[in-house]
Design a protein around this motif. Sequence first.
Motif, short mmCIF file in Angstrom:
data_model
loop_
_atom_site.label_atom_id
_atom_site.label_comp_id
_atom_site.label_asym_id
_atom_site.label_seq_id
_atom_site.Cartn_x
_atom_site.Cartn_y
_atom_site.Cartn_z
N GLY B 50 75.77 22.34 92.68
CA GLY B 50 77.10 21.78 92.48
C GLY B 50 78.15 22.87 92.37
O GLY B 50 77.82 24.03 92.12
N LEU B 51 79.40 22.47 92.53
CA LEU B 51 80.52 23.42 92.43
C LEU B 51 81.30 23.19 91.15
O LEU B 51 81.43 24.10 90.33
N LYS B 52 81.83 21.99 90.95
CA LYS B 52 82.57 21.70 89.73
C LYS B 52 82.29 20.29 89.22
O LYS B 52 82.33 20.05 88.02
N ASN B 53 81.97 19.39 90.11
CA ASN B 53 81.69 18.02 89.69
C ASN B 53 80.23 17.85 89.32
O ASN B 53 79.37 18.58 89.80
N ASN B 54 79.95 16.88 88.48
CA ASN B 54 78.57 16.57 88.17
C ASN B 54 77.89 15.99 89.41
O ASN B 54 78.53 15.30 90.22
N GLU B 55 76.62 16.28 89.55
CA GLU B 55 75.87 15.84 90.71
C GLU B 55 74.57 15.17 90.28
O GLU B 55 74.00 15.53 89.24
N THR B 56 74.14 14.24 91.09
CA THR B 56 72.87 13.55 90.82
C THR B 56 72.15 13.33 92.13
O THR B 56 72.78 12.97 93.14
N ASN B 57 70.85 13.55 92.13
CA ASN B 57 70.03 13.17 93.27
C ASN B 57 68.74 12.54 92.74
O ASN B 57 68.62 12.24 91.55
N GLU B 58 67.79 12.35 93.64
CA GLU B 58 66.57 11.64 93.24
C GLU B 58 65.72 12.45 92.27
O GLU B 58 64.83 11.91 91.62
N MET B 59 65.96 13.74 92.17
CA MET B 59 65.16 14.58 91.29
C MET B 59 65.80 14.79 89.93
O MET B 59 65.10 14.82 88.92
N ALA B 60 67.12 14.99 89.91
CA ALA B 60 67.74 15.43 88.67
C ALA B 60 69.24 15.20 88.69
O ALA B 60 69.80 14.78 89.70
N SER B 61 69.85 15.47 87.55
CA SER B 61 71.31 15.47 87.43
C SER B 61 71.76 16.86 86.99
O SER B 61 71.03 17.54 86.25
N LEU B 62 72.93 17.24 87.46
CA LEU B 62 73.52 18.53 87.10
C LEU B 62 74.86 18.28 86.46
O LEU B 62 75.74 17.66 87.08
N ILE B 63 75.00 18.74 85.22
CA ILE B 63 76.25 18.59 84.48
C ILE B 63 76.88 19.97 84.36
O ILE B 63 76.26 20.89 83.81
N ILE B 64 78.09 20.12 84.88
CA ILE B 64 78.81 21.40 84.83
C ILE B 64 80.01 21.21 83.91
O ILE B 64 80.78 20.26 84.06
#
Lengths: 114, 111
Positions: B50-64
């Motif tokens: 991810g760059l700045k927004n939170n991201e989610t896919n089938e494996m995980a979520s990324l919170i920035i």
Amino acid sequence: NAGVTQTPKFRVLKTGQSMTLLCAQDMNHEYMYWYRQDPGMGLRLIHYSVGEGTTAKGEVPDGYNVSRLKKQNFLLGLESAAPSQTSVYFCASRLLGLATDTQYFGPGTRLTVL
Amino acid sequence: DAKTTQPPSMDCAEGRAANLPCNHSTISGNEYVYWYRQIHSQGPQYIIHGLKNNETNEMASLIITEDRKSSTLILPHATLRDTAVYYCIVRGDNAGNMLTFGGGTRLMVKP
């Protein structure tokens, strides 16, 4: 689609011997990389290639040479193996030089130099 | 590329969420946050970026975080197969687009 494959999977060398590790990818990727991983450590970049016929040094290039004669293959050579080169070697590839492209890794080659 | 700091190890109970933190206080505006994992000496596996927004896919979520100085990888329902070393990598548009791996976090999922 095999992805990234590495040959051989295991190898034992004596000090001073030479060998070549082969990395092959069938995804038509432009970029290819060779890393080494020592026990308990992260991966360190040895050499990389941004296209057929071009190579560049990474973080730890000493003692290694590479060649990219065909787009799908990236060879890593050890001319005179040393015990310090005992490691697991990983190859990786990626499509383009965009920041959003991800690297795909091979299964690794476990090399022991006695 | 910005340096990252991760805890060396963490435990998580099977079925619970695993939250893996990463500090990247020197990140610059054009650098992405990537997460890879390595299961028992296999080749690293891409998880998410991810760059700045939170991201989610089938494996995980990324919170920035809003200031982008830290991030958290979330595995919502950890399984025993998620036991691995997780690497947080910050990468910009450098020549060769190389990944620089640090020590990572060794996540142990326990039954």
